[in-house]
Design a protein around this motif. Structure first.
Motif, PDB file in Angstrom:
ATOM      1  N   UNK A  36      98.558 -74.210 -12.952  1.00  0.00           N
ATOM      2  CA  UNK A  36      97.777 -74.224 -11.714  1.00  0.00           C
ATOM      3  C   UNK A  36      96.555 -73.324 -11.793  1.00  0.00           C
ATOM      4  N   UNK A  37      96.509 -72.428 -12.765  1.00  0.00           N
ATOM      5  CA  UNK A  37      95.362 -71.548 -12.921  1.00  0.00           C
ATOM      6  C   UNK A  37      95.543 -70.178 -12.303  1.00  0.00           C
ATOM      7  N   UNK A  38      96.611 -69.970 -11.533  1.00  0.00           N
ATOM      8  CA  UNK A  38      96.823 -68.652 -10.927  1.00  0.00           C
ATOM      9  C   UNK A  38      97.238 -67.614 -11.959  1.00  0.00           C
ATOM     10  N   UNK A  39      97.678 -68.057 -13.107  1.00  0.00           N
ATOM     11  CA  UNK A  39      98.067 -67.147 -14.189  1.00  0.00           C
ATOM     12  C   UNK A  39      96.928 -66.858 -15.152  1.00  0.00           C
ATOM     13  N   UNK A  40      95.716 -67.269 -14.816  1.00  0.00           N
ATOM     14  CA  UNK A  40      94.566 -67.053 -15.691  1.00  0.00           C
ATOM     15  C   UNK A  40      94.209 -68.310 -16.463  1.00  0.00           C
ATOM     16  N   UNK A  41      93.294 -68.146 -17.419  1.00  0.00           N
ATOM     17  CA  UNK A  41      92.848 -69.291 -18.218  1.00  0.00           C
ATOM     18  C   UNK A  41      93.931 -69.790 -19.166  1.00  0.00           C
ATOM     19  N   UNK A  42      94.666 -68.876 -19.752  1.00  0.00           N
ATOM     20  CA  UNK A  42      95.679 -69.256 -20.722  1.00  0.00           C
ATOM     21  C   UNK A  42      96.573 -68.077 -21.049  1.00  0.00           C
ATOM     22  N   UNK A  43      97.453 -68.283 -22.016  1.00  0.00           N
ATOM     23  CA  UNK A  43      98.384 -67.223 -22.387  1.00  0.00           C
ATOM     24  C   UNK A  43      97.705 -66.099 -23.159  1.00  0.00           C
ATOM     25  N   UNK A  44      96.650 -66.418 -23.915  1.00  0.00           N
ATOM     26  CA  UNK A  44      95.988 -65.406 -24.749  1.00  0.00           C
ATOM     27  C   UNK A  44      94.481 -65.513 -24.557  1.00  0.00           C
ATOM     28  N   UNK A  45      93.902 -64.515 -23.889  1.00  0.00           N
ATOM     29  CA  UNK A  45      92.463 -64.514 -23.636  1.00  0.00           C
ATOM     30  C   UNK A  45      91.718 -63.994 -24.856  1.00  0.00           C
ATOM     31  N   UNK A  46      90.619 -64.668 -25.190  1.00  0.00           N
ATOM     32  CA  UNK A  46      89.813 -64.283 -26.344  1.00  0.00           C
ATOM     33  C   UNK A  46      88.600 -63.455 -25.948  1.00  0.00           C
ATOM     34  N   UNK A  47      88.290 -63.434 -24.680  1.00  0.00           N
ATOM     35  CA  UNK A  47      87.167 -62.643 -24.215  1.00  0.00           C
ATOM     36  C   UNK A  47      85.948 -63.492 -23.918  1.00  0.00           C
ATOM     37  N   UNK A  48      84.833 -62.813 -23.699  1.00  0.00           N
ATOM     38  CA  UNK A  48      83.591 -63.481 -23.315  1.00  0.00           C
ATOM     39  C   UNK A  48      82.812 -63.918 -24.544  1.00  0.00           C
ATOM     40  N   UNK A  49      82.272 -65.129 -24.467  1.00  0.00           N
ATOM     41  CA  UNK A  49      81.459 -65.685 -25.543  1.00  0.00           C
ATOM     42  C   UNK A  49      80.099 -66.033 -24.953  1.00  0.00           C
ATOM     43  N   UNK A  50      79.039 -65.671 -25.663  1.00  0.00           N
ATOM     44  CA  UNK A  50      77.690 -66.013 -25.246  1.00  0.00           C
ATOM     45  C   UNK A  50      77.213 -67.198 -26.080  1.00  0.00           C
ATOM     46  N   UNK A  51      76.846 -68.267 -25.407  1.00  0.00           N
ATOM     47  CA  UNK A  51      76.348 -69.472 -26.063  1.00  0.00           C
ATOM     48  C   UNK A  51      74.954 -69.715 -25.516  1.00  0.00           C
ATOM     49  N   UNK A  52      73.959 -69.333 -26.274  1.00  0.00           N
ATOM     50  CA  UNK A  52      72.579 -69.439 -25.795  1.00  0.00           C
ATOM     51  C   UNK A  52      72.411 -68.567 -24.558  1.00  0.00           C
ATOM     52  N   UNK A  53      71.882 -69.115 -23.474  1.00  0.00           N
ATOM     53  CA  UNK A  53      71.699 -68.331 -22.254  1.00  0.00           C
ATOM     54  C   UNK A  53      72.951 -68.268 -21.377  1.00  0.00           C
ATOM     55  N   UNK A  54      74.029 -68.943 -21.783  1.00  0.00           N
ATOM     56  CA  UNK A  54      75.217 -69.050 -20.939  1.00  0.00           C
ATOM     57  C   UNK A  54      76.344 -68.168 -21.447  1.00  0.00           C
ATOM     58  N   UNK A  55      77.195 -67.764 -20.515  1.00  0.00           N
ATOM     59  CA  UNK A  55      78.368 -66.950 -20.848  1.00  0.00           C
ATOM     60  C   UNK A  55      79.618 -67.667 -20.367  1.00  0.00           C
ATOM     61  N   UNK A  56      80.686 -67.521 -21.155  1.00  0.00           N
ATOM     62  CA  UNK A  56      81.945 -68.178 -20.820  1.00  0.00           C
ATOM     63  C   UNK A  56      83.113 -67.331 -21.303  1.00  0.00           C
ATOM     64  N   UNK A  57      84.252 -67.535 -20.677  1.00  0.00           N
ATOM     65  CA  UNK A  57      85.509 -66.926 -21.106  1.00  0.00           C
ATOM     66  C   UNK A  57      86.301 -67.995 -21.853  1.00  0.00           C
ATOM     67  N   UNK A  58      86.860 -67.628 -23.001  1.00  0.00           N
ATOM     68  CA  UNK A  58      87.647 -68.566 -23.798  1.00  0.00           C
ATOM     69  C   UNK A  58      89.061 -68.029 -23.926  1.00  0.00           C
ATOM     70  N   UNK A  59      90.048 -68.929 -23.890  1.00  0.00           N
ATOM     71  CA  UNK A  59      91.448 -68.522 -24.001  1.00  0.00           C
ATOM     72  C   UNK A  59      92.239 -69.584 -24.757  1.00  0.00           C
TER      73      UNK A  59
END
Length: 181
Positions: free
Chosen positions: A48-71
């Motif tokens: 449902x997403x209430x537990x976060x993005x996933x079981x293991x967060x990888x942190x913030x990634x910068x892709x060009x001008x955009x930022x995202x969280x990967x898990x």
């Protein structure tokens, strides 16, 4: 005349007599949900997403001008999907200022040659997108995952992350697979 001896019943006077097993079975059936409910609620929170993005967060990634969280969605080996091969799931959450500018996000193992071969597309809302990434049979340990984002203005930006950093379990699974080939 001989007298017949009657053997006393060891279960005499107890509830159920010789049939105690239904009582023990009902206790077991009452305890099973109590043991399984915590895992159920953890899975519900994850999906449902209430537990976060996933079981293991990888942190913030910068892709060009955009930022995202990967898990890594689930910390387990890639799932065998039969003829489709093995699949690994990842989750991506775009930052609010980036979400309105990104048209599509893709991920693949190895560097994409063109935008047409950018890989598996992320699906879902911009703040919690999922991808079912195919892991090709030829994948070697030490490969990199490439994240490609396409903007509404037509710009394309890429970033890569080592597979060993993104999913150590998958890296170990690949090493084990290479040893058995």
């Amino acid at each position: 005349m001989t007298e017949a001896r009657i053997k006393p019943n060891p279960h005499a006077g107890l509830p159920g007599g010789k049939r105690r097993w239904p009582f023990h079975l009902s206790i077991l059936l009452l305890l099973m949900p109590a043991l399984l409910v915590p895992n159920y609620f953890r899975q519900v929170a994850l999906f449902s997403g209430t537990g976060g993005l996933g079981e293991r967060k990888l942190g913030e990634i910068t892709i060009g001008p955009w930022k995202a969280q990967l898990a890594e969605f689930s910390v387990e080996e890639p799932l065998d999907q039969g003829l489709a091969g093995h699949i690994k799931s990842f989750a991506l959450g775009l930052e609010p200022e980036s979400a309105t500018h990104v048209k599509a996000s893709y991920m693949r193992v190895g560097k994409p040659r063109t935008l047409r071969a950018a890989g598996a597309i992320f699906y879902g809302p911009p703040y919690r997108q999922l991808v079912d990434l195919p892991i090709p049979q030829r994948t070697e340990p030490g490969e990199r995952l490439w994240l490609t984002m396409e903007g509404w203005d037509g710009s394309v930006h890429q970033a890569s992350i080592a597979l060993s950093e993104a999913s150590p379990v998958t890296e170990a699974w690949l090493a084990k697979q290479k040893g058995t080939r």
